[in-house]
Motif scaffolding. Structure first.
Motif, mmCIF file in Angstrom:
data_model
loop_
_atom_site.group_PDB
_atom_site.id
_atom_site.type_symbol
_atom_site.label_atom_id
_atom_site.label_comp_id
_atom_site.label_asym_id
_atom_site.label_seq_id
_atom_site.Cartn_x
_atom_site.Cartn_y
_atom_site.Cartn_z
ATOM 1 N N GLY A 308 0.819 -1.226 0.000
ATOM 2 C CA GLY A 308 0.000 0.000 0.000
ATOM 3 C C GLY A 308 0.846 1.266 0.000
ATOM 4 N N GLY A 309 2.109 1.152 -0.372
ATOM 5 C CA GLY A 309 2.990 2.332 -0.353
ATOM 6 C C GLY A 309 3.407 2.801 -1.732
ATOM 7 N N LYS A 310 4.392 3.713 -1.724
ATOM 8 C CA LYS A 310 4.871 4.314 -2.984
ATOM 9 C C LYS A 310 6.392 4.302 -2.969
ATOM 10 N N ILE A 311 6.967 4.195 -4.157
ATOM 11 C CA ILE A 311 8.430 4.268 -4.247
ATOM 12 C C ILE A 311 8.791 5.330 -5.279
ATOM 13 N N SER A 312 9.852 6.055 -5.021
ATOM 14 C CA SER A 312 10.238 7.130 -5.923
ATOM 15 C C SER A 312 11.744 7.329 -5.873
ATOM 16 N N PHE A 313 12.247 8.150 -6.770
ATOM 17 C CA PHE A 313 13.689 8.422 -6.719
ATOM 18 C C PHE A 313 14.011 9.712 -7.444
ATOM 19 N N THR A 322 18.928 9.188 -4.943
ATOM 20 C CA THR A 322 18.176 9.025 -3.696
ATOM 21 C C THR A 322 16.904 8.254 -4.026
ATOM 22 N N PHE A 323 16.741 7.108 -3.410
ATOM 23 C CA PHE A 323 15.505 6.327 -3.559
ATOM 24 C C PHE A 323 14.761 6.412 -2.235
ATOM 25 N N TRP A 324 13.439 6.512 -2.290
ATOM 26 C CA TRP A 324 12.683 6.497 -1.035
ATOM 27 C C TRP A 324 11.367 5.739 -1.189
ATOM 28 N N ILE A 325 10.930 5.177 -0.050
ATOM 29 C CA ILE A 325 9.609 4.533 -0.032
ATOM 30 C C ILE A 325 8.774 5.218 1.047
ATOM 31 N N GLU A 326 7.493 5.259 0.809
ATOM 32 C CA GLU A 326 6.565 5.777 1.818
ATOM 33 C C GLU A 326 5.528 4.697 2.072
ATOM 34 N N LEU A 327 5.407 4.280 3.320
ATOM 35 C CA LEU A 327 4.482 3.187 3.647
ATOM 36 C C LEU A 327 3.458 3.642 4.680
ATOM 37 N N PRO A 328 2.231 3.160 4.545
ATOM 38 C CA PRO A 328 1.269 3.480 5.601
ATOM 39 C C PRO A 328 1.764 2.848 6.903
ATOM 40 N N SER A 329 1.617 3.550 8.018
ATOM 41 C CA SER A 329 2.187 3.037 9.251
ATOM 42 C C SER A 329 1.202 2.199 10.046
ATOM 43 N N LYS A 330 -0.084 2.201 9.624
ATOM 44 C CA LYS A 330 -1.081 1.451 10.405
ATOM 45 C C LYS A 330 -1.680 0.333 9.557
#
Ligand code: ADP
Length: 330
Positions: A308-313, A322-330
């Motif tokens: 359920g997250g996103k990945i970008s760079f 720079t690569f990053w992921i954003e994930l829901p925390s709940k």
């Protein structure tokens, strides 16, 4: 020459012309599937469209000019309809053929990677015994050879695991099991492994954690580790000797953001659109003979989305990525 997929890619808006060109390059697309033109749906669909239009115009012209008898007109239309049905049948068969090949490929990858995993794991286990001097003291030369052997074995295990996970994703067999995990122990574990990997290149790893970060997050630990292992492996692999990597954990908009920044070779701008494609490798990576398969980022993206997250760079050739992921925390 890097592999540039012609289909199933998602160029940015500013690359709309490139996308249009790829869509029009039907022969190129069919060549990529490695099947004859007359079995290629990308070719058969426009061919059928052209035949329908031609048949409609010819039927109209012939009927209005020469034929008064409606039975003949009906026969012509019935004949052309049968012809079109035959072409539709060929198109459907060619799709079926592609689906069967794809299924066989997935089964083959899944069986092969399962079978490869056990011998590789037992090699790893025996190498560990040697390296811990449990089977006798090693000379420095023997220890060095075993280190190289171990490194290559680890690379094979990583590749086989990636293949297995890709086949699970493609057959929709991936199971996501979210549980609360302690973020602090996750960070410690990730950094410890990264530091061991970075040692041979003398790469410095710096970790920054925002104070707002929650103590636990609910996610699938095993899947998150696969994503981070691929991103950190890449940061190390594409860094120069004595490079610098920073791993940052923040908590924007109630999502866990994990960012991995390196000052390595970077990714050429014109190839950035293809970076998450399966088997894609940028020209500067292949030119420098850095080993890889082009599967890690495809897998990282697929798993991030399954969580359920996103990945970008962002990246600049020669300056780093720079690569990053954003994930829901709940
Ligand atoms: P692999 O590293 O095995 O080739 P990946 O799917 O992980 O496959 O990465 C795809 C391509 O993206 C790499 O071949 C490389 O060209 C580029 N790439 C990925 N991460 C980085 C990075 N941190 N720095 C520079 N290039 C990168």
């Amino acid at each position: 020459m890097p592999f540039i997929p012609l289909s199933n890619n998602h160029p940015n808006q500013n690359n709309i012309w490139r996308k249009v060109f790829y869509q029009l390059n039907i022969i190129g697309q069919c060549r990529q599937y490695n099947i004859p033109l007359l079995q290629c749906p990308n070719f058969l669909f426009p061919l059928m469209g052209a035949i329908i239009i031609a048949v409609m115009i010819i039927s109209y012209l012939v009927a209005s000019q020469f034929i008064a008898d409606p039975r003949i007109i009906i026969s012509i239309i019935a004949g052309t309809t049968i012809f079109l049905l035959i072409i539709s049948f060929i198109i459907i068969k060619s799709f079926e053929h592609l689906v069967i090949i794809n299924k066989m490929k997935n089964e083959f990858i899944s069986i092969a990677s399962h079978q490869l995993r056990s011998p590789l794991t037992s090699v790893k286990w025996i190498l560990e015994l040697f390296q811990k001097d449990e089977l006798g003291k090693l000379t420095p030369e023997q220890a060095e050879y075993l280190r190289i052997l171990n490194e290559n074995n680890e690379r094979m295990i990583h590749l086989v695991n990636n293949l297995l996970n890709i086949s699970r994703i493609e057959t929709k067999n991936i199971k996501i099991e979210k549980k609360p995990i302690k973020i602090k122990s996750l960070i410690d574990e990730i950094v410890k492994n990264a530091q061991i990997e970075a040692l041979p290149k003398n790469i410095k790893i710096e970790v920054k954690t925002s104070s707002h970060i929650p103590s636990t997050i609910k996610t699938d630990k095993n899947k998150l580790e696969i994503i981070l292992q691929n991103l950190i492996d890449n940061a190390i692999k594409y860094s120069h000797q004595n490079g610098q990597i920073s791993i940052r954990f923040t908590y924007p908009r109630s999502t866990i953001k994990i960012e991995i920044k390196d000052n390595g070779v970077g990714i050429p701008e014109k190839e950035q659109n293809y970076i998450f494609q399966k088997f894609f490798r940028a020209a500067n990576a292949t030119r420098r003979q850095i080993t890889g398969t082009g599967l890690g980022l495809y897998l990282a993206k697929s798993i991030t989305e399954a969580l359920g997250g996103k990945i970008s760079f962002k990246s600049k050739e020669g300056a780093g990525s720079t690569f990053w992921i954003e994930l829901p925390s709940k």
